[in-house]
Write an enzyme that holds these catalytic residues in place. Structure first.
Site, PDB file in Angstrom:
ATOM      1  N   ARG A  34      -3.732  -3.524   1.619  1.00  0.00           N
ATOM      2  CA  ARG A  34      -3.306  -2.251   1.015  1.00  0.00           C
ATOM      3  C   ARG A  34      -3.038  -1.190   2.082  1.00  0.00           C
ATOM      4  O   ARG A  34      -3.393  -0.018   1.926  1.00  0.00           O
ATOM      5  CB  ARG A  34      -4.357  -1.719   0.022  1.00  0.00           C
ATOM      6  CG  ARG A  34      -4.620  -2.598  -1.154  1.00  0.00           C
ATOM      7  CD  ARG A  34      -3.396  -2.749  -2.060  1.00  0.00           C
ATOM      8  NE  ARG A  34      -3.732  -3.589  -3.180  1.00  0.00           N
ATOM      9  CZ  ARG A  34      -3.694  -4.924  -3.151  1.00  0.00           C
ATOM     10  NH1 ARG A  34      -3.290  -5.556  -2.057  1.00  0.00           N
ATOM     11  NH2 ARG A  34      -4.019  -5.626  -4.202  1.00  0.00           N
ATOM     12  N   SER A  55      -5.922  -0.136  -9.832  1.00  0.00           N
ATOM     13  CA  SER A  55      -7.188  -0.047  -9.081  1.00  0.00           C
ATOM     14  C   SER A  55      -7.278   1.318  -8.409  1.00  0.00           C
ATOM     15  O   SER A  55      -6.383   1.687  -7.649  1.00  0.00           O
ATOM     16  CB  SER A  55      -7.241  -1.116  -7.989  1.00  0.00           C
ATOM     17  OG  SER A  55      -6.992  -2.372  -8.544  1.00  0.00           O
ATOM     18  N   GLU A  78      -7.615   3.945  -3.205  1.00  0.00           N
ATOM     19  CA  GLU A  78      -6.323   3.276  -3.029  1.00  0.00           C
ATOM     20  C   GLU A  78      -5.214   4.236  -3.478  1.00  0.00           C
ATOM     21  O   GLU A  78      -4.121   4.263  -2.926  1.00  0.00           O
ATOM     22  CB  GLU A  78      -6.294   1.986  -3.869  1.00  0.00           C
ATOM     23  CG  GLU A  78      -5.017   1.202  -3.712  1.00  0.00           C
ATOM     24  CD  GLU A  78      -4.995  -0.095  -4.506  1.00  0.00           C
ATOM     25  OE1 GLU A  78      -6.003  -0.833  -4.505  1.00  0.00           O
ATOM     26  OE2 GLU A  78      -3.961  -0.359  -5.137  1.00  0.00           O
TER      27      GLU A  78
HETATM   28  C1  LIG Z   1      -1.350  -0.448 -14.262  1.00  0.00           C
HETATM   29  C2  LIG Z   1      -1.154  -0.499 -12.763  1.00  0.00           C
HETATM   30  C3  LIG Z   1      -1.349  -1.691 -12.086  1.00  0.00           C
HETATM   31  C4  LIG Z   1      -1.167  -1.761 -10.697  1.00  0.00           C
HETATM   32  N1  LIG Z   1      -1.363  -2.958 -10.076  1.00  0.00           N
HETATM   33  C5  LIG Z   1      -1.192  -3.057  -8.743  1.00  0.00           C
HETATM   34  C6  LIG Z   1      -1.380  -4.315  -8.083  1.00  0.00           C
HETATM   35  O1  LIG Z   1      -1.658  -5.342  -8.704  1.00  0.00           O
HETATM   36  N2  LIG Z   1      -1.226  -4.354  -6.735  1.00  0.00           N
HETATM   37  C7  LIG Z   1      -0.883  -3.243  -6.013  1.00  0.00           C
HETATM   38  O2  LIG Z   1      -0.756  -3.361  -4.787  1.00  0.00           O
HETATM   39  N3  LIG Z   1      -0.685  -2.045  -6.612  1.00  0.00           N
HETATM   40  C8  LIG Z   1      -0.831  -1.925  -7.952  1.00  0.00           C
HETATM   41  N4  LIG Z   1      -0.648  -0.711  -8.570  1.00  0.00           N
HETATM   42  C9  LIG Z   1      -0.308   0.469  -7.759  1.00  0.00           C
HETATM   43  C10 LIG Z   1       1.214   0.808  -7.726  1.00  0.00           C
HETATM   44  O3  LIG Z   1       1.888   0.141  -8.745  1.00  0.00           O
HETATM   45  C11 LIG Z   1       1.858   0.436  -6.389  1.00  0.00           C
HETATM   46  O4  LIG Z   1       1.199   1.075  -5.322  1.00  0.00           O
HETATM   47  C12 LIG Z   1       3.351   0.822  -6.345  1.00  0.00           C
HETATM   48  O5  LIG Z   1       3.947   0.262  -5.199  1.00  0.00           O
HETATM   49  C13 LIG Z   1       3.594   2.326  -6.359  1.00  0.00           C
HETATM   50  O6  LIG Z   1       4.979   2.546  -6.547  1.00  0.00           O
HETATM   51  P1  LIG Z   1       5.550   3.940  -7.011  1.00  0.00           P
HETATM   52  O7  LIG Z   1       7.025   3.880  -6.902  1.00  0.00           O
HETATM   53  O8  LIG Z   1       5.015   4.294  -8.346  1.00  0.00           O
HETATM   54  O9  LIG Z   1       4.947   4.906  -5.900  1.00  0.00           O
HETATM   55  P2  LIG Z   1       4.484   6.417  -6.098  1.00  0.00           P
HETATM   56  O10 LIG Z   1       3.190   6.438  -6.821  1.00  0.00           O
HETATM   57  O11 LIG Z   1       5.581   7.232  -6.639  1.00  0.00           O
HETATM   58  O12 LIG Z   1       4.231   6.820  -4.578  1.00  0.00           O
HETATM   59  C14 LIG Z   1       3.145   6.292  -3.863  1.00  0.00           C
HETATM   60  C15 LIG Z   1       3.158   6.880  -2.440  1.00  0.00           C
HETATM   61  O13 LIG Z   1       4.303   6.420  -1.737  1.00  0.00           O
HETATM   62  C16 LIG Z   1       5.163   7.505  -1.353  1.00  0.00           C
HETATM   63  N5  LIG Z   1       6.538   7.037  -1.573  1.00  0.00           N
HETATM   64  C17 LIG Z   1       7.048   6.526  -2.729  1.00  0.00           C
HETATM   65  N6  LIG Z   1       8.315   6.126  -2.534  1.00  0.00           N
HETATM   66  C18 LIG Z   1       8.619   6.387  -1.242  1.00  0.00           C
HETATM   67  C19 LIG Z   1       9.789   6.195  -0.437  1.00  0.00           C
HETATM   68  N7  LIG Z   1      10.911   5.664  -0.919  1.00  0.00           N
HETATM   69  N8  LIG Z   1       9.733   6.574   0.870  1.00  0.00           N
HETATM   70  C20 LIG Z   1       8.613   7.122   1.393  1.00  0.00           C
HETATM   71  N9  LIG Z   1       7.482   7.339   0.680  1.00  0.00           N
HETATM   72  C21 LIG Z   1       7.489   6.969  -0.624  1.00  0.00           C
HETATM   73  C22 LIG Z   1       4.756   8.664  -2.237  1.00  0.00           C
HETATM   74  O14 LIG Z   1       5.019   9.907  -1.618  1.00  0.00           O
HETATM   75  C23 LIG Z   1       3.268   8.405  -2.429  1.00  0.00           C
HETATM   76  O15 LIG Z   1       2.539   8.872  -1.317  1.00  0.00           O
HETATM   77  C24 LIG Z   1      -0.799  -0.611  -9.967  1.00  0.00           C
HETATM   78  C25 LIG Z   1      -0.585   0.599 -10.657  1.00  0.00           C
HETATM   79  C26 LIG Z   1      -0.751   0.654 -12.039  1.00  0.00           C
HETATM   80  C27 LIG Z   1      -0.480   1.937 -12.761  1.00  0.00           C
END
Ligand SMILES: Cc1cc2nc3c(=O)[nH]c(=O)nc-3n(C[C@H](O)[C@H](O)[C@H](O)COP(=O)(O)OP(=O)(O)OC[C@H]3O[C@@H](n4cnc5c(N)ncnc54)[C@H](O)[C@@H]3O)c2cc1C
Length: 337
Positions: free
Chosen positions: A161, A237, A333
């Site tokens: 992570r 998580s 996380e």
């Molecule tokens: C129900 C649920 C289940 C999940 N299961 C998992 C799992 O099994 N494994 C896992 O690893 N994660 C899991 N996650 C966490 C999440 O889905 C991941 O971390 C995902 O990659 C986040 O994507 P996002 O586009 O929503 O990022 P955001 O939440 O929008 O952003 C996260 C961070 O990244 C930055 N960011 C986003 N996009 C960019 C970009 N293009 N350039 C630079 N910075 C950027 C943001 O500023 C922020 O700091 C889960 C979340 C939920 C809600």
């Protein structure tokens, strides 16, 4: 460009945070125009689908919603292809696209919420597979200068992570715009050993599974285990699984013989954070609008109406009780913005 824009529908916790200014980016070339229109701010927050953030009531400055699209096969080798994906593509839609093409590599990562662009940031992982296993390279824009920069897997320093983009300063410097993946065309290396994947495939009498079968199993398992964030706000998580010294763990086992662990290397093991939290009595416990999910203590949920600060305060109580009882520090996380 919007002012005082409510981000409630742009984060999976459903926090009604307000962005001072807000705009959506559909194409990398729009970036400089939007930044100029916003008076070239010194700070901005990039949002994908907000599934790994916890937002405060007010997000100062500019929030950019990343919706850069596009999926292209850019290179073919005898056994694998290189696919370039716009960072605003929905991750699960990308997984489904690979399955339709008969490509393998990310089937175990099905149904993870979020955008493709956020996937390298914390090296997303599930069911024995991590993003780094299929990562080729990425293209990022230093948004203050407009310069493009490429990062290889080595540059990203992927870990559990973790990548260099978890560093707040770097995270705020680069807009990840395009991610390149290497995926298998045949002779897929399927990982069915994790969780109940193999058991489900056996139940379905699938003896020679394809990537789509593995994804179907993962989807079924995830749907049964995790709350739907559209109904119960959460970010998956909340904490990482702590990595501890084997000696420390062996000591802990004398008091808790049933304590679970996963090997990391010769010196250390990972303890499931959900187990530690559960042992402290938090599973299903609710304080005000926030609680630990009844089926998985590691998932902190917003029962409705919670602020980011409320969720944060709740999580700090959970972490403090784990530290007090086990002497183990839980690291978030989720990104507190
Ligand atoms: C129900 C649920 C289940 C999940 N299961 C998992 C799992 O099994 N494994 C896992 O690893 N994660 C899991 N996650 C966490 C999440 O889905 C991941 O971390 C995902 O990659 C986040 O994507 P996002 O586009 O929503 O990022 P955001 O939440 O929008 O952003 C996260 C961070 O990244 C930055 N960011 C986003 N996009 C960019 C970009 N293009 N350039 C630079 N910075 C950027 C943001 O500023 C922020 O700091 C889960 C979340 C939920 C809600």
């Amino acid at each position: 460009m919007h002012t005082n824009y409510n981000l409630r529908f742009h984060n999976t916790f459903g926090i009604p945070a307000v962005a001072e200014r807000f705009a959506t980016v559909h194409h990398p070339e729009e970036l400089s125009v939007i930044l100029a229109a916003a008076g070239n701010p010194q700070d901005l927050l990039l949002l994908g689908e907000g599934s790994n953030v916890l937002l405060p009531d007010l997000v100062p400055g500019l929030v950019l919603l990343n919706r850069i699209q596009g999926i292209d096969i850019v290179r073919e080798r005898p056994r694998e292809v290189i696919v370039a994906v716009g960072s605003g593509v929905n991750w699960h839609q990308f997984v489904l696209w690979t399955l339709r093409q008969g490509l393998g590599g990310i089937e175990n990562l099905a149904l993870i919420p979020g955008t493709v662009g956020a996937s390298p940031i914390q090296n997303i992982g599930a069911y024995g597979v991590e993003l780094k296993d299929v990562f080729e390279e990425l293209e990022a824009i230093d948004w203050r200068t407009g310069k493009k920069q490429r990062f290889t897997a080595e540059d990203c320093q992927f870990g559990y992570r973790f990548s260099i983009f978890k560093d707040k300063e770097l995270a705020r410097k680069f807009y990840l715009s395009k991610i390149y993946f290497k995926l298998t065309k045949g002779h897929h290396h399927l990982n069915t050993s994790y969780g109940a994947i193999q058991e489900l495939l056996d139940n379905w009498q699938i003896s020679e599974p394809q990537p789509a079968d593995v994804a179907a199993a993962v989807i079924e398992i995830r749907r049964a285990k995790l709350p739907d964030w559209r109904q119960l706000g959460n970010a998956g998580s909340f904490f990482k699984n702590p990595v501890v010294d084997r000696d420390f763990f062996n000591n802990l086992r004398t008091d808790y013989p049933q304590a679970p662990s996963y090997p990391v290397d010769e010196q250390s093991v990972k303890i499931p954070a959900g187990w530690l939290i559960d042992q402290c009595g938090w599973k299903g416990k609710r304080i005000g609008n926030v609680g630990c999910y009844s089926a998985q203590a590691l998932v902190i949920v917003n029962y409705g109406g919670a602020s980011g600060q409320e969720v944060l305060a709740f999580s700090e109580q959970v972490a403090a009780s784990v530290l007090d009882r086990f002497g183990v520090v839980l690291e978030r996380e989720v990104n507190w913005v």
